[in-house]
Design a protein around this motif. Structure first.
Motif, PDB file in Angstrom:
ATOM      1  N   GLN A   3       0.836  -1.039  -0.260  1.00  0.00           N
ATOM      2  CA  GLN A   3      -0.168  -0.011   0.001  1.00  0.00           C
ATOM      3  C   GLN A   3       0.917   1.253  -0.121  1.00  0.00           C
ATOM      4  O   GLN A   3       1.600   1.327   0.664  1.00  0.00           O
ATOM      5  N   ASN A   4       0.460   2.300  -0.798  1.00  0.00           N
ATOM      6  CA  ASN A   4       1.031   3.639  -0.785  1.00  0.00           C
ATOM      7  C   ASN A   4       0.184   4.657  -0.858  1.00  0.00           C
ATOM      8  O   ASN A   4       0.067   5.713  -0.167  1.00  0.00           O
ATOM      9  N   GLU A   5      -0.566   4.664  -2.070  1.00  0.00           N
ATOM     10  CA  GLU A   5      -1.504   5.847  -2.298  1.00  0.00           C
ATOM     11  C   GLU A   5      -2.405   5.976  -1.020  1.00  0.00           C
ATOM     12  O   GLU A   5      -2.580   7.535  -1.102  1.00  0.00           O
ATOM     13  N   GLN A   6      -2.920   5.314  -0.587  1.00  0.00           N
ATOM     14  CA  GLN A   6      -3.758   5.630   0.823  1.00  0.00           C
ATOM     15  C   GLN A   6      -3.184   6.592   1.732  1.00  0.00           C
ATOM     16  O   GLN A   6      -3.759   7.338   2.171  1.00  0.00           O
ATOM     17  N   PHE A   7      -1.703   6.529   2.061  1.00  0.00           N
ATOM     18  CA  PHE A   7      -1.105   7.221   2.780  1.00  0.00           C
ATOM     19  C   PHE A   7      -0.952   8.741   2.350  1.00  0.00           C
ATOM     20  O   PHE A   7      -1.110   9.644   3.159  1.00  0.00           O
ATOM     21  N   PHE A   8      -0.986   8.711   0.804  1.00  0.00           N
ATOM     22  CA  PHE A   8      -1.081  10.138   0.412  1.00  0.00           C
ATOM     23  C   PHE A   8      -2.473  10.888   0.514  1.00  0.00           C
ATOM     24  O   PHE A   8      -2.483  12.108   0.769  1.00  0.00           O
ATOM     25  N   ARG A   9      -3.221   9.981   0.235  1.00  0.00           N
ATOM     26  CA  ARG A   9      -4.592  10.627   0.497  1.00  0.00           C
ATOM     27  C   ARG A   9      -5.078  10.975   2.060  1.00  0.00           C
ATOM     28  O   ARG A   9      -5.658  12.180   2.120  1.00  0.00           O
ATOM     29  N   LEU A  10      -4.485  10.149   2.781  1.00  0.00           N
ATOM     30  CA  LEU A  10      -4.632  10.657   4.306  1.00  0.00           C
ATOM     31  C   LEU A  10      -4.033  11.971   4.642  1.00  0.00           C
ATOM     32  O   LEU A  10      -4.598  12.879   5.230  1.00  0.00           O
ATOM     33  N   THR A  11      -2.812  12.030   4.032  1.00  0.00           N
ATOM     34  CA  THR A  11      -2.141  13.285   4.358  1.00  0.00           C
ATOM     35  C   THR A  11      -2.839  14.583   3.478  1.00  0.00           C
ATOM     36  O   THR A  11      -2.738  15.560   4.001  1.00  0.00           O
ATOM     37  N   GLU A  12      -3.389  14.373   2.404  1.00  0.00           N
ATOM     38  CA  GLU A  12      -4.081  15.415   1.733  1.00  0.00           C
ATOM     39  C   GLU A  12      -5.118  15.875   2.681  1.00  0.00           C
ATOM     40  O   GLU A  12      -5.512  16.955   2.621  1.00  0.00           O
ATOM     41  N   ARG A  13      -5.949  14.881   3.102  1.00  0.00           N
ATOM     42  CA  ARG A  13      -7.172  15.452   4.057  1.00  0.00           C
ATOM     43  C   ARG A  13      -6.612  16.240   5.209  1.00  0.00           C
ATOM     44  O   ARG A  13      -7.226  17.215   5.444  1.00  0.00           O
ATOM     45  N   HIS A  14      -5.543  15.774   5.737  1.00  0.00           N
ATOM     46  CA  HIS A  14      -4.796  16.375   6.941  1.00  0.00           C
ATOM     47  C   HIS A  14      -4.531  17.722   6.306  1.00  0.00           C
ATOM     48  O   HIS A  14      -4.848  18.922   6.991  1.00  0.00           O
ATOM     49  N   GLU A  58      -7.507  20.007   6.026  1.00  0.00           N
ATOM     50  CA  GLU A  58      -7.696  20.726   7.381  1.00  0.00           C
ATOM     51  C   GLU A  58      -7.019  21.615   7.941  1.00  0.00           C
ATOM     52  O   GLU A  58      -7.413  22.882   8.505  1.00  0.00           O
ATOM     53  N   LEU A  59      -5.712  21.893   7.531  1.00  0.00           N
ATOM     54  CA  LEU A  59      -4.797  22.597   8.177  1.00  0.00           C
ATOM     55  C   LEU A  59      -4.908  23.961   7.604  1.00  0.00           C
ATOM     56  O   LEU A  59      -4.819  25.186   8.127  1.00  0.00           O
ATOM     57  N   LEU A  60      -5.478  23.975   5.954  1.00  0.00           N
ATOM     58  CA  LEU A  60      -5.540  25.147   5.345  1.00  0.00           C
ATOM     59  C   LEU A  60      -7.126  25.543   5.130  1.00  0.00           C
ATOM     60  O   LEU A  60      -7.533  26.353   4.262  1.00  0.00           O
ATOM     61  N   ALA A  61      -8.114  24.912   5.914  1.00  0.00           N
ATOM     62  CA  ALA A  61      -9.346  25.213   5.674  1.00  0.00           C
ATOM     63  C   ALA A  61      -9.820  26.655   5.812  1.00  0.00           C
ATOM     64  O   ALA A  61     -10.811  26.960   5.092  1.00  0.00           O
ATOM     65  N   GLY A 107       5.062  23.772  10.021  1.00  0.00           N
ATOM     66  CA  GLY A 107       5.884  22.814  10.905  1.00  0.00           C
ATOM     67  C   GLY A 107       4.973  21.417  10.779  1.00  0.00           C
ATOM     68  O   GLY A 107       5.410  20.433  10.744  1.00  0.00           O
ATOM     69  N   LYS A 108       3.508  21.563  10.672  1.00  0.00           N
ATOM     70  CA  LYS A 108       2.793  20.533  10.870  1.00  0.00           C
ATOM     71  C   LYS A 108       2.883  19.663   9.550  1.00  0.00           C
ATOM     72  O   LYS A 108       2.648  18.581   9.490  1.00  0.00           O
TER      73      LYS A 108
END
Length: 240
Positions: free
Chosen positions: A21-32, A35-38, A90-91
């Motif tokens: 698995q690889n892409e799922q971690f990119f998708r999770l990070t995109e979601r985060h 949220e940071l730039l909401a 930083g996040k």
């Protein structure tokens, strides 16, 4: 013993989202990241800007987590007009480091399939991305002993496969490439004269999307790697 011209002797395997698995971690990070730039951009608009940055930066940063992290930082600066808070930067950096240390999760049927094929064919891992990260993932996967060669490349193209299959096999005509990306794993391998086997993954980066070369005689599609030994038998039967 002389090998017949149509005998398949070498199989190349993609790594990310083919073996583990690889892409799922990119998708999770995109979601985060969204949220940071909401407060500064709608999610869809932000991710469109991020994708634009990734496309723009491929030539400079290449494929992988480090380039993705730099593209997130660039996008954050752009959408905030240069006013992104330092704690957000930083996040983003923390999120990138977490991706680089995430445990490896191999996909179903991978170990059994590689074990079944390792004694019958030369197996070559052909992956693109950051050298250190790909080496880390291969080591943690426990799959390294199945491969007679490992090639970590900056991109995958027809010359890439011609070179690799000449170096580690009997040439592209007697080789097969297996992977989840039509653009990187299948189409250029077929252009080089190899078999190209598409193994779809539920998550594939949009940059890797192209039309399947269904009319190509050496194109095949399987639903998971467990079907590969049967496909190889079928190909052998059709040649005999």
């Amino acid at each position: 013993m002389t090998t017949q011209p149509d005998t398949l002797t070498t199989i190349g395997f993609d790594a990310d989202d083919t073996l583990w698995q690889n892409e799922q971690f990119f998708r999770l990070t995109e979601r985060h990241f969204a949220e940071l730039l909401a407060e500064h951009a709608e999610r869809e608009h932000l991710l469109e800007r991020l994708l634009e940055a990734e496309r723009r930066n491929l030539g400079a940063y290449g494929f992988g987590i480090k380039g993705f992290t730099l593209s997130m930082i660039e996008t954050a600066i752009d959408v905030t007009g240069g006013k992104v808070p330092s704690e957000v930067i930083g996040k983003i950096l923390v999120a990138g480091r977490e991706m680089l240390s995430h445990p490896i999760e191999t996909l179903p049927h991978v170990h059994d399939t590689l074990e079944a094929l390792a004694g019958r064919y030369r197996l070559v891992l052909i992956t693109k991305g950051d050298l250190f990260d790909q080496e880390r993932k291969l080591a943690q996967s426990g799959l390294g002993d199945f491969f007679q060669a490992v090639e970590i490349v900056s991109d995958k193209s027809r010359p890439t496969y011609e070179r690799i299959f000449a170096r580690h096999g009997d040439g592209a005509a007697q080789a097969m490439m297996v992977g989840n990306s039509l653009k990187s794993d299948v189409v250029p391998a077929i252009e080089a004269g190899s078999w190209g086997v598409f193994v779809p993954h539920e998550l594939t980066w949009v940059i890797e999307h192209v039309e399947a070369p269904k009319a190509a005689p050496r194109f095949r599609e399987i639903s998971h790697l467990g079907e590969l030994p049967g496909l190889l038998s079928d190909i052998g039967d059709r040649r005999s």
